[in-house]
Design an enzyme around this catalytic site. Sequence first.
Site, mmCIF file in Angstrom:
data_model
loop_
_atom_site.group_PDB
_atom_site.id
_atom_site.type_symbol
_atom_site.label_atom_id
_atom_site.label_comp_id
_atom_site.label_asym_id
_atom_site.label_seq_id
_atom_site.Cartn_x
_atom_site.Cartn_y
_atom_site.Cartn_z
ATOM 1 C CB SER A 121 -0.937 0.005 1.209
ATOM 2 O OG SER A 121 -1.854 -1.064 1.138
ATOM 3 C CG HIS A 149 -2.032 3.615 3.393
ATOM 4 N ND1 HIS A 149 -3.363 3.395 3.672
ATOM 5 C CD2 HIS A 149 -1.513 2.398 3.118
ATOM 6 C CE1 HIS A 149 -3.637 2.112 3.567
ATOM 7 N NE2 HIS A 149 -2.526 1.487 3.240
#
Length: 302
Positions: free
Chosen positions: A183, A236
């Site tokens: 991610s 992230h």
Amino acid sequence: MSWLKKLFVDETHRESRIHIPVFVVLISIVQISVLIYTIIDNKGLSSLSENPMAGPSSATLIRNGAKYVPCMKPTQENYLNETVHCIYINETSTTYEQCLRYLCNAQNLKGFPYQIYRFVIPIFLHAGIIHLAINLIGQLVTGIPLERKFGFIRIGIIYILSGIGGLLLSVIGLPKYLSTGASGALYGIFAVYLMDMIRNWKNLSKPWIRLIIDGGCSIAWLIVGIFVPMIDYMAHIGGFITGILCGLFICPNLYWNICKFNNQTKSKLIIMITSLILLLSVFLGGFIEFYRTTATPTYSNN
């Protein structure tokens, strides 16, 4: 300066429709293969109560290279000698060090307690089928057009460095939690995707709709990462920041005229140098901060 302009500013040779997205396809195949391996190593899927992403157990993920801070830097000696209840070893009690050696797979994965390759392995390792499926969709949809435009070398560099940058922020911001997944790397290439969209805003059809849809999906996934175990919202954020800096440094057309002479090459050089300095500062400062302290214990006393 003409060669610099051709290398970093000229956009005439971009967007090759016949370019095969080698990196994105290859990395996706590797990630699928790694997930299959970890499920086999786990002897099947764990229960959804243990892993809501439909994948192997936490112990299997850690033993196969997930981000887990006690495997990546030393723990104070007094904690290592504590007798703890280690649910992963078939013994009523053991020392914390023995538990860590099992979890970190010290027999097969070398370097304990400095398994620095855990800054890279989690990029290829996912928590489960659901986790991988969601990442693959974003990876293919975003990564393929970007690789066609900027080439596999640039996108590969951005992807890997964004993954490492995301994990670096994660080990500092969430030191007690394990995490896996690409991610951070995905948010890195998504940052480049957004910058490219903004840079070419006037040439796009219905740019606001694309921005709302793409931005909304990324924000939603970021929020999900706050509440779902093993999905790392700090990775992230770190990946997104790293992606911005990497994209500004190595991608042609990601520049804005900032010089009073309206010179494209000078503008790009200033942005490149600034982003490189910031990128090096982020990584150097992050690693110094991470290794400045010892690992926080994660055990419970017997």
